[in-house]
Design a protein around this motif. Structure first.
Motif, PDB file in Angstrom:
ATOM      1  N   LEU A  60     -11.117   3.493  -0.713  1.00  0.00           N
ATOM      2  CA  LEU A  60     -11.359   4.502   0.308  1.00  0.00           C
ATOM      3  C   LEU A  60     -12.243   5.624  -0.242  1.00  0.00           C
ATOM      4  O   LEU A  60     -13.197   6.046   0.399  1.00  0.00           O
ATOM      5  N   ASP A  98      -6.154   2.604  11.644  1.00  0.00           N
ATOM      6  CA  ASP A  98      -5.817   3.101  10.304  1.00  0.00           C
ATOM      7  C   ASP A  98      -4.473   2.565   9.817  1.00  0.00           C
ATOM      8  O   ASP A  98      -4.067   2.846   8.681  1.00  0.00           O
ATOM      9  N   CYS A 103      -2.487   5.252  -4.010  1.00  0.00           N
ATOM     10  CA  CYS A 103      -3.151   6.188  -4.898  1.00  0.00           C
ATOM     11  C   CYS A 103      -3.165   5.563  -6.292  1.00  0.00           C
ATOM     12  O   CYS A 103      -2.204   4.872  -6.677  1.00  0.00           O
ATOM     13  N   TRP A 160      -8.129   6.381  -4.112  1.00  0.00           N
ATOM     14  CA  TRP A 160      -7.278   5.928  -3.020  1.00  0.00           C
ATOM     15  C   TRP A 160      -7.824   4.588  -2.552  1.00  0.00           C
ATOM     16  O   TRP A 160      -9.026   4.452  -2.261  1.00  0.00           O
ATOM     17  N   TYR A 161      -6.911   3.609  -2.516  1.00  0.00           N
ATOM     18  CA  TYR A 161      -7.239   2.297  -1.991  1.00  0.00           C
ATOM     19  C   TYR A 161      -6.443   2.074  -0.713  1.00  0.00           C
ATOM     20  O   TYR A 161      -5.345   2.616  -0.534  1.00  0.00           O
ATOM     21  N   VAL A 162      -6.986   1.220   0.153  1.00  0.00           N
ATOM     22  CA  VAL A 162      -6.300   0.869   1.390  1.00  0.00           C
ATOM     23  C   VAL A 162      -6.208  -0.652   1.494  1.00  0.00           C
ATOM     24  O   VAL A 162      -7.118  -1.369   1.070  1.00  0.00           O
ATOM     25  N   TYR A 169      -1.496   2.374   1.941  1.00  0.00           N
ATOM     26  CA  TYR A 169      -2.409   3.210   1.161  1.00  0.00           C
ATOM     27  C   TYR A 169      -1.851   3.400  -0.244  1.00  0.00           C
ATOM     28  O   TYR A 169      -0.669   3.718  -0.416  1.00  0.00           O
TER      29      TYR A 169
END
Lengths: 112, 115
Positions: free
Chosen positions: B47, B85, B91, B35-37, B89
């Motif tokens: 992440l 947050d 995946c 998972w990247y943000v 996001y």
């Protein structure tokens, strides 16, 4: 430790021109990946270079090309630019044997 | 070829609400999952990741994800979100074979957290 750097930050070209984007990986990383982040299309894999060789490419036409230099930095060239090439181009690097990629800030290419 | 699906394109939550973002992939072999943000104006950051071992992985900023092999899923969770947050996001999957470490990304989920 310096991260992945990309230049230029922004690039504006007209249709039919050529664009050259540059990427410097993290020191010690030998693999460089290019991705395109276009509006509505998400992030798509473009090219992978490792040890100076092109190892794989995504589903993009041949006018997308590049190279990796002996110092592992990389160039992405886009010839005969089309309007739909407007996107954020991300470069990532990784070290041998690891699956984790570190991303640069991107180059935003606008084709008018 | 593998593909990654993120079911929610846009999510709006109030602070302190719980978060779960869905991610499913299609590939029958062994995969690495990420998972990247991407915070507004910033570049992609990792992440958390799953390579092997405990299917429940913990990442930065209180995020966690659970790999359920039988469901080909890798959902991202956070018990209590904060305004900070707010981000997009992604995946991502790469396949453990000789084709390299190219990432296949999902379409992304834009999360907005209202203060």
């Amino acid at each position: 430790e310096a991260g992945v750097t990309q230049s230029p930050t922004h690039l504006i070209k007209t249709r039919g021109q050529q664009a050259t984007l540059r990427c410097s990986p993290i020191s010690g990383h030998t693999s460089v990946y290019w991705y395109q982040q276009a509006l509505g299309l998400g992030l798509q894999f473009l090219l992978w270079y490792d040890e100076g060789e092109e190892r794989n490419r995504g589903n993009f036409p041949p006018r997308f090309s590049g190279r990796q230099f002996p110092n592992y930095s990389s160039e992405l060239n886009v010839n005969a630019l089309e309007l739909e090439d407007s996107a954020l181009y991300l470069c990532a690097s990784s070290s041998p044997g690891t699956g984790r990629q570190y991303f640069g800030p991107g180059t935003r290419l606008t084709v008018t | 070829a593998q593909s990654v699906s993120q079911h929610n394109h846009h999510v709006i939550l109030s602070e302190a609400a719980s978060l779960e973002l869905g991610c499913n992939y299609s590939y029958g072999g062994t995969v690495n999952l990420f998972w990247y943000v991407q915070y507004p104006g910033q570049h992609l950051q990792l992440l958390l990741k799953y390579f092997s071992g405990d299917p429940l992985v913990k990442g930065i900023k209180g995020f966690e994800a659970e790999f359920i092999k039988s469901k080909f899923s890798f959902n991202l969770r956070k018990p209590s979100v904060q305004w900070s947050d707010t981000a997009e996001y992604f995946c991502a999957v790469n396949v453990k074979n000789n084709a390299g470490n190219m990432l296949t990304f999902g379409g992304g989920t834009r999360l907005m957290v209202k203060p």
